[in-house]
Design a protein around this motif. Structure first.
Motif, mmCIF file in Angstrom:
data_model
loop_
_atom_site.group_PDB
_atom_site.id
_atom_site.type_symbol
_atom_site.label_atom_id
_atom_site.label_comp_id
_atom_site.label_asym_id
_atom_site.label_seq_id
_atom_site.Cartn_x
_atom_site.Cartn_y
_atom_site.Cartn_z
ATOM 1 N N PRO A 322 0.753 -1.221 0.067
ATOM 2 C CA PRO A 322 0.084 -0.132 -0.134
ATOM 3 C C PRO A 322 0.826 1.240 -0.098
ATOM 4 O O PRO A 322 0.188 2.294 0.157
ATOM 5 C CB PRO A 322 -0.676 0.037 1.319
ATOM 6 N N TRP A 323 2.254 1.143 0.148
ATOM 7 C CA TRP A 323 2.894 2.314 0.129
ATOM 8 C C TRP A 323 3.864 2.446 -1.212
ATOM 9 O O TRP A 323 3.830 1.710 -2.195
ATOM 10 C CB TRP A 323 4.101 2.053 1.243
ATOM 11 N N TYR A 324 4.347 3.641 -1.419
ATOM 12 C CA TYR A 324 4.973 4.186 -2.833
ATOM 13 C C TYR A 324 6.427 4.899 -2.498
ATOM 14 O O TYR A 324 6.638 4.934 -1.294
ATOM 15 C CB TYR A 324 4.226 5.224 -3.518
ATOM 16 N N ASN A 325 6.998 4.900 -3.678
ATOM 17 C CA ASN A 325 8.443 5.587 -3.603
ATOM 18 C C ASN A 325 9.321 4.881 -2.666
ATOM 19 O O ASN A 325 10.093 5.261 -2.083
ATOM 20 C CB ASN A 325 8.255 6.882 -3.041
ATOM 21 N N LEU A 326 9.255 3.317 -3.028
ATOM 22 C CA LEU A 326 10.062 2.413 -2.106
ATOM 23 C C LEU A 326 11.516 2.407 -2.664
ATOM 24 O O LEU A 326 11.990 1.811 -3.943
ATOM 25 C CB LEU A 326 9.267 1.096 -2.061
ATOM 26 N N ASN A 327 12.459 2.645 -1.840
ATOM 27 C CA ASN A 327 13.869 2.405 -2.370
ATOM 28 C C ASN A 327 14.584 1.386 -1.636
ATOM 29 O O ASN A 327 15.900 1.081 -2.105
ATOM 30 C CB ASN A 327 14.812 3.810 -1.952
ATOM 31 N N GLY A 328 14.049 0.848 -0.555
ATOM 32 C CA GLY A 328 14.636 -0.331 0.168
ATOM 33 C C GLY A 328 13.631 -1.292 0.740
ATOM 34 O O GLY A 328 12.696 -0.934 1.086
ATOM 35 N N VAL A 329 14.208 -2.466 0.968
ATOM 36 C CA VAL A 329 13.462 -3.701 1.500
ATOM 37 C C VAL A 329 14.205 -4.410 2.343
ATOM 38 O O VAL A 329 15.572 -4.756 2.050
ATOM 39 C CB VAL A 329 12.828 -4.476 0.181
ATOM 40 N N ALA A 330 13.801 -5.040 3.447
ATOM 41 C CA ALA A 330 14.451 -5.942 4.089
ATOM 42 C C ALA A 330 13.468 -6.969 4.740
ATOM 43 O O ALA A 330 12.252 -6.490 4.868
ATOM 44 C CB ALA A 330 15.129 -5.343 5.346
ATOM 45 N N SER A 331 13.839 -8.090 5.147
ATOM 46 C CA SER A 331 13.014 -9.167 5.698
ATOM 47 C C SER A 331 13.660 -10.232 6.545
ATOM 48 O O SER A 331 15.040 -10.512 5.860
ATOM 49 C CB SER A 331 12.049 -9.980 4.650
ATOM 50 N N HIS A 332 13.228 -10.613 7.532
ATOM 51 C CA HIS A 332 14.040 -11.382 8.615
ATOM 52 C C HIS A 332 12.996 -12.114 9.460
ATOM 53 O O HIS A 332 12.341 -11.350 10.317
ATOM 54 C CB HIS A 332 14.816 -10.526 9.366
ATOM 55 N N ASN A 333 12.956 -13.348 9.380
ATOM 56 C CA ASN A 333 12.030 -14.205 10.397
ATOM 57 C C ASN A 333 10.645 -13.686 10.389
ATOM 58 O O ASN A 333 9.973 -13.402 11.161
ATOM 59 C CB ASN A 333 12.740 -13.894 11.752
ATOM 60 N N GLY A 334 10.087 -13.628 9.028
ATOM 61 C CA GLY A 334 8.744 -13.104 8.681
ATOM 62 C C GLY A 334 8.137 -11.834 8.938
ATOM 63 O O GLY A 334 7.280 -11.478 8.763
ATOM 64 N N ARG A 335 9.443 -10.983 9.166
ATOM 65 C CA ARG A 335 9.038 -9.314 9.207
ATOM 66 C C ARG A 335 9.682 -8.635 8.171
ATOM 67 O O ARG A 335 10.584 -9.124 7.595
ATOM 68 C CB ARG A 335 9.858 -9.054 10.743
ATOM 69 N N TRP A 336 8.678 -7.720 7.791
ATOM 70 C CA TRP A 336 9.361 -6.910 6.600
ATOM 71 C C TRP A 336 9.536 -5.510 6.886
ATOM 72 O O TRP A 336 8.947 -4.716 7.783
ATOM 73 C CB TRP A 336 8.174 -7.035 5.258
ATOM 74 N N TRP A 337 10.480 -4.581 6.436
ATOM 75 C CA TRP A 337 10.626 -3.212 6.400
ATOM 76 C C TRP A 337 10.764 -2.782 4.848
ATOM 77 O O TRP A 337 11.401 -3.487 4.075
ATOM 78 C CB TRP A 337 12.108 -2.966 6.986
ATOM 79 N N PHE A 338 10.121 -1.483 4.719
ATOM 80 C CA PHE A 338 10.135 -0.975 3.365
ATOM 81 C C PHE A 338 10.532 0.462 3.691
ATOM 82 O O PHE A 338 9.806 1.408 4.260
ATOM 83 C CB PHE A 338 8.789 -1.022 2.726
ATOM 84 N N ASN A 339 11.466 1.217 2.906
ATOM 85 C CA ASN A 339 12.072 2.400 2.978
ATOM 86 C C ASN A 339 11.462 3.257 1.920
ATOM 87 O O ASN A 339 11.566 2.741 0.879
ATOM 88 C CB ASN A 339 13.667 2.355 3.021
ATOM 89 N N SER A 340 10.761 4.377 2.364
ATOM 90 C CA SER A 340 10.340 5.201 1.115
ATOM 91 C C SER A 340 10.960 6.704 1.318
ATOM 92 O O SER A 340 10.919 7.303 2.038
ATOM 93 C CB SER A 340 9.078 5.537 1.269
ATOM 94 N N SER A 341 12.049 7.033 0.459
ATOM 95 C CA SER A 341 12.718 8.086 0.240
ATOM 96 C C SER A 341 11.828 9.488 0.054
ATOM 97 O O SER A 341 11.809 10.284 0.742
ATOM 98 C CB SER A 341 13.767 8.182 -0.791
ATOM 99 N N GLY A 342 10.770 8.998 -0.825
ATOM 100 C CA GLY A 342 9.903 10.151 -1.039
ATOM 101 C C GLY A 342 9.110 10.520 0.146
ATOM 102 O O GLY A 342 8.614 11.651 0.388
ATOM 103 N N GLN A 343 8.814 9.778 0.868
ATOM 104 C CA GLN A 343 7.876 10.068 2.067
ATOM 105 C C GLN A 343 8.688 10.148 3.426
ATOM 106 O O GLN A 343 8.056 10.459 4.297
ATOM 107 C CB GLN A 343 6.826 8.718 2.377
ATOM 108 N N LYS A 344 9.950 9.997 3.597
ATOM 109 C CA LYS A 344 10.851 9.969 4.590
ATOM 110 C C LYS A 344 10.206 8.916 5.688
ATOM 111 O O LYS A 344 10.129 9.578 6.932
ATOM 112 C CB LYS A 344 11.146 11.339 5.033
#
Length: 402
Positions: A322-344
């Protein structure tokens, strides 16, 4: 009293970097943020070829010789700097900045990040060939406002045993013939990078990933001009004055049954599930250089017991985000992170806990998960903005818990 408590809690969370979902100052709680939804994983496949350039690489190795990673780092010729005192982000643990030339270079931009902890895990403090390393991918333009021209990596020592130095290595594609081997620049965005075992996987936006072998760094002549690349004679090879080049060994090509092919904007390694995850940079509307649609994240597992993909690999998980302008992703043990530079913003999500949103840095790029056997796990990231290229690690627990 209740509203005062909400405001105080919100202020405390903001100070810690959290933008509390559904709480805006003293307003009543709003509807929770939309969460990722599952897509058919079988719609996404990879085709891997680790031997595409075997003949050419064998000839290049015979002609030029190779240097091991420890040799490259013994000859590191750039000094990394401490993070500036003005840099601040919640949970900051450590980090560095490139030298003044790389920090302000208007032609070259850092993008992807991975570490020797990705490559080998926590054993022996995460040392690869005797060094604990942070690896960053870059693209270089033809002039400050030009088109993408080439790509490179930097290897930075992250171990008190060694000087605070780093070395640049040019990424090249083998060309020519077995009798007259050559190489050329790789003009890709290099938006994400993952190091697993001896293999380096670099995102190739419209195709998938290019594969490199960290045991096959070639020696080149630093002479010539900054514009010269490749074979000059039977024994002289130039590489824009670089002393080392890393030749591509193969390809990992993506296919999908969807009408929208995957945009490989960033990648990251998940050591727990032994997979690479990728995500797309897309816009909600108004973009001309990027798709205007919801982005996806897809997980591709490595072959069992290997640091390579099988000849054909089907995704094990895929998500619509559901998010946009994504520059980065990480996942570990069923968890997810997404970085959006445009949204900070840094978005965190698990299927059970749901989504959370955290304040993040501007100009943020890729993410890399740093496992630690004795200290808190970290998330590494970096900023691409000229003049503010900070490479930094935050405690993972600050952004989503254990």
């Amino acid at each position: 009293m209740i509203f005062r408590h909400v405001r105080n809690a919100a202020r405390a969370a903001l100070a810690a970097g959290l933008l509390v979902t559904g709480v805006l100052g003293g307003a009543s709680p709003a509807t929770a943020a939309t969460a990722p939804t599952a897509l058919p994983a079988s719609d996404y496949t990879l085709t891997a070829d680790y031997h595409k350039y075997d003949t050419l690489n064998s000839a290049l190795t015979t002609t030029l010789g190779t240097s091991a990673v420890h040799t490259v780092m013994e000859n590191a010729n750039h000094d990394r700097q401490a993070l500036p005192s003005s840099f601040s982000v919640a949970g900051l643990s450590t980090g560095f900045r490139f030298d003044d030339g790389d920090n302000s270079d208007c032609q070259s931009y850092p993008q992807g990040i991975t570490t020797s902890r990705d490559a080998v895990g926590t054993a022996n403090s995460g040392n690869y060939d005797g060094h604990q390393l942070v690896l960053v991918s870059w693209y270089t333009k033809d002039g400050c406002d030009g088109a993408q021209q080439r790509s490179r990596i930097t290897l930075a020592d992250w171990d008190a045993t060694y000087p605070n130095t780093y070395r640049k290595i040019l990424l090249v594609e083998p060309t020519g013939t077995a009798a007259a081997p050559d190489f050329k620049d790789i003009p890709i965005h290099a938006g994400g990078v993952s190091w697993y075992g001896d293999y380096l996987y670099v995102a190739d936006t419209g195709r998938g990933m290019r594969v490199f072998d960290m045991r096959k760094i070639l020696n080149t002549d630093t002479g010539g001009t900054a514009d010269q690349i490749g074979r000059q004679s039977a024994s002289v090879y130039y590489a824009h004055n670089y002393a080392y080049v890393l030749p591509q060994i193969g390809t990992v090509t993506a296919q999908t049954t969807s009408s929208d092919k995957l945009v490989w904007s960033s990648v990251s390694l998940d050591r727990v599930s032994k997979s690479i995850v990728m995500t797309e940079y897309t816009c909600q509307s108004g973009c001309t250089d990027y798709p205007n649609r919801a982005p996806r994240a897809v997980r591709f597992p490595f072959a069992s017991g290997a640091t390579t993909f099988a000849a054909t690999t089907t995704a094990s998980e895929s998500l619509q985000l559901p998010w946009y302008n994504l520059n980065g992703v990480a996942s570990h043990n069923g968890r997810w992170w997404f970085n959006s530079s445009g949204q900070k913003k840094l978005y965190y999500w698990t299927p059970t806990a749901g989504p959370s949103t955290f304040a993040w840095v501007g100009g943020g790029e890729s993410l890399s998960y740093w496992e630690d056997a004795t200290n808190p796990d970290l998330l590494w990231s970096l900023q691409e903005t000229a003049g503010g290229r900070n490479v930094f690690a935050v405690t993972q627990a600050t952004y989503g818990g254990g």
